[in-house]
Write an enzyme that holds these catalytic residues in place. Structure first.
Site, short mmCIF file in Angstrom:
data_model
loop_
_atom_site.label_atom_id
_atom_site.label_comp_id
_atom_site.label_asym_id
_atom_site.label_seq_id
_atom_site.Cartn_x
_atom_site.Cartn_y
_atom_site.Cartn_z
N ASP A 9 65.38 52.75 -39.14
CA ASP A 9 64.68 54.57 -38.43
C ASP A 9 65.31 55.38 -37.33
O ASP A 9 66.09 54.64 -36.67
CB ASP A 9 62.92 53.92 -37.81
CG ASP A 9 61.86 55.14 -37.34
OD1 ASP A 9 62.16 56.46 -38.39
OD2 ASP A 9 61.59 54.78 -36.43
N SER A 10 64.69 56.71 -37.21
CA SER A 10 65.45 57.85 -36.35
C SER A 10 64.84 56.98 -34.90
O SER A 10 65.62 56.66 -33.33
CB SER A 10 64.96 58.69 -36.12
OG SER A 10 63.75 59.42 -36.16
N TYR A 41 64.57 62.68 -35.27
CA TYR A 41 65.26 63.78 -35.92
C TYR A 41 64.53 64.89 -36.78
O TYR A 41 65.25 66.11 -37.71
CB TYR A 41 65.52 62.29 -37.58
CG TYR A 41 66.28 61.41 -36.85
CD1 TYR A 41 67.13 61.25 -36.14
CD2 TYR A 41 66.64 61.32 -38.06
CE1 TYR A 41 68.42 60.18 -36.26
CE2 TYR A 41 67.99 59.61 -38.37
CZ TYR A 41 68.18 59.16 -36.97
OH TYR A 41 69.33 58.59 -36.88
N GLY A 42 62.93 64.64 -37.01
CA GLY A 42 62.57 65.52 -37.43
C GLY A 42 62.51 67.25 -37.52
O GLY A 42 62.82 67.98 -38.42
N CYS A 72 61.27 55.35 -42.23
CA CYS A 72 61.11 56.52 -41.21
C CYS A 72 61.26 58.36 -43.25
O CYS A 72 62.32 57.29 -44.02
CB CYS A 72 62.62 57.18 -40.93
SG CYS A 72 62.92 58.63 -40.24
N ASN A 73 60.17 58.52 -43.13
CA ASN A 73 60.21 59.57 -44.34
C ASN A 73 61.20 60.54 -43.53
O ASN A 73 61.27 61.28 -44.97
CB ASN A 73 59.07 59.87 -44.34
CG ASN A 73 57.68 59.22 -44.48
OD1 ASN A 73 56.77 58.90 -44.54
ND2 ASN A 73 57.15 58.31 -43.05
N THR A 74 61.09 61.04 -42.28
CA THR A 74 62.14 62.08 -42.68
C THR A 74 63.69 61.35 -42.90
O THR A 74 64.02 62.52 -43.71
CB THR A 74 62.55 62.54 -40.85
OG1 THR A 74 61.24 62.62 -40.75
CG2 THR A 74 63.38 63.52 -40.74
N CYS A 181 54.74 59.53 -40.48
CA CYS A 181 55.75 59.43 -39.81
C CYS A 181 55.43 58.00 -39.31
O CYS A 181 54.18 57.83 -39.02
CB CYS A 181 56.30 60.51 -39.21
SG CYS A 181 57.34 59.19 -37.77
N HIS A 183 56.00 56.76 -36.93
CA HIS A 183 55.98 56.62 -35.71
C HIS A 183 54.31 56.78 -34.96
O HIS A 183 53.51 56.83 -34.26
CB HIS A 183 56.56 57.70 -34.80
CG HIS A 183 58.10 56.98 -34.20
ND1 HIS A 183 58.73 57.41 -35.61
CD2 HIS A 183 58.33 57.04 -33.04
CE1 HIS A 183 60.09 57.43 -34.58
NE2 HIS A 183 60.11 57.10 -33.41
N1 DGL Z 1 59.66 57.94 -37.75
C1 DGL Z 1 59.76 58.94 -38.46
C2 DGL Z 1 59.37 59.30 -39.89
O1 DGL Z 1 59.33 58.72 -40.14
C3 DGL Z 1 60.91 60.73 -38.12
C4 DGL Z 1 60.73 60.04 -36.46
C5 DGL Z 1 61.33 61.72 -35.79
O2 DGL Z 1 62.53 61.23 -36.02
O3 DGL Z 1 61.00 62.78 -35.97
O4 DGL Z 1 59.81 60.50 -40.12
#
Ligand code: DGL
Length: 252
Positions: A9-10, A41-42, A72-74, A181, A183
Site C-alpha cells: 500500500d502507499s 499517492y492519490g 490500495c485502490n489507487t 480507499c 485508509h
Molecule cells: N490506500 C490507498 C487506496 O486505497 C491510497 C491512499 C493514497 O496514498 O492516496 O487508494
C-alpha cells in the site's frame, strides 16, 4: 519462491486489508510493505503513481513472494495491469471500490463513493461507472489519507474532515457508501454516524476471499503452523509502529 504473501500500500491503509486476510488465512505468512514516505499517492500524476507502485512492489518481489496483494485502490488503478502483464505466473490481487454490491443494495436512493482523486479519475473506475454508475455521487476524500497516516484517524480533526466532505449529502437519500480507499475503513465510525441508515461497503472481505481462492487454485496454501506478519516501510520505525497500532485497533 518462498511461503510469503506480499501486501503493498502507499502507507498504512492496507493494514485494513491485511487484517481481514489474516482472519481468513491464519496459517499464512505475510510481508506488508507501506510506502509511507511517499503517501498520499492519490493527488499525484499517473506516471508518478506507477513509478512509486513499481518500486514498492519490487520490494516484495525481492523476497520472492508467492502472491501479491495490491492493498490500495489507487495503486491498483494505476499499475495492476502493468505488473500482471510483466508477471503473468504470479497471483496478483488488486482492489477496486465496491461499487457493484453497493449498486445492488440501493432501494431507490443514491450511492456515495469516497475515494482518492486518482482512483476516481483513472480509466478503471470509468469502466466500473459505465456498468454501475447510476445514482452515484463521487467524493474525493481530501485530507483523509493524511489524517490516517499521521495516526489521527480517531481524532476530532478526522471527524470534522469527514463531516466537511459528506455533510452536504446528509439530506439526500443515501442507501450505500463505498469506502473506496483502504485508509478509509479506519474512518468508518464518523461516516456511519453521519449516515446511520446507509450500508457501508469496503471491499475487504471480497479481496481476502479472492486471495484465498487464487492460492487454493494454484496449490499455494500454507498449512500447519501459525502464520506471521512482517512489516516494512519506507517511512521507518514510526510508520511501522503505526501499522502495528492500527492492526491492534482492528483486533480489539
Ligand atoms: N490506500 C490507498 C487506496 O486505497 C491510497 C491512499 C493514497 O496514498 O492516496 O487508494
Amino acid at each position: 519462491m518462498n511461503d510469503l504473501i506480499g501486501f503493498f500500500d502507499s502507507g498504512v491503509g492496507g493494514i485494513s486489508v491485511l487484517h481481514t486476510a489474516r482472519r481468513l488465512l491464519p496459517n499464512e505468512h505475510f510481508l506488508f510493505y507501506g510506502d509511507n514516505k511517499n503517501a498520499p499517492y492519490g493527488p499525484r500524476p499517473l506516471e508518478e503513481i506507477r513509478r512509486l507502485s513499481a518500486a514498492g512492489i519490487a520490494k516484495l518481489l525481492e523476497r520472492d513472494v508467492k502472491a501479491v496483494v495490491i492493498a490500495c485502490n489507487t495503486a491498483t488503478s494505476a499499475y495492476a495491469e502493468i505488473i500482471r502483464a510483466q508477471r503473468p505466473e504470479l497471483p496478483i490481487v488488486g482492489m477496486e471500490p465496491a461499487l457493484k454490491p453497493a449498486h445492488f443494495a440501493r432501494h431507490g436512493g443514491q450511492v456515495i463513493v469516497l475515494a482518492t482523486d486518482a482512483t476516481l479519475r483513472l480509466s478503471k473506475f470509468e469502466r466500473l461507472m459505465a456498468q454501475y454508475g447510476s445514482d452515484v455521487i463521487c467524493v474525493v476524500g481530501e485530507g483523509l489519507v493524511e489524517l490516517v497516516e499521521s495516526g489521527r484517524s480517531r481524532s476530532p480533526e478526522a471527524r470534522a474532515q469527514v463531516e466537511k466532505l459528506l455533510k452536504p449529502y446528509r439530506d439526500s437519500q443515501i442507501d450505500a457508501i463505498v469506502l473506496g480507499c483502504t485508509h478509509f475503513p479506519f474512518l468508518r465510525e464518523p461516516v456511519a454516524r453521519l449516515f446511520p441508515r446507509a450500508q457501508i461497503f469496503d471491499g475487504l472481505d471480497g479481496t481476502a476471499q479472492r486471495l484465498k481462492s487464487l492460492l487454493e487454485e494454484r496449490g499455494l496454501r500454507s498449512g500447519g503452523a501459525e502464520g506471521s506478519v512482517e512489516y516494512q516501510s519506507s517511512g521507518g520505525d514510526k510508520s511501522i509502529r503505526l501499522m502495528r497500532a492500527l492492526m491492534e485497533e482492528l483486533d480489539s
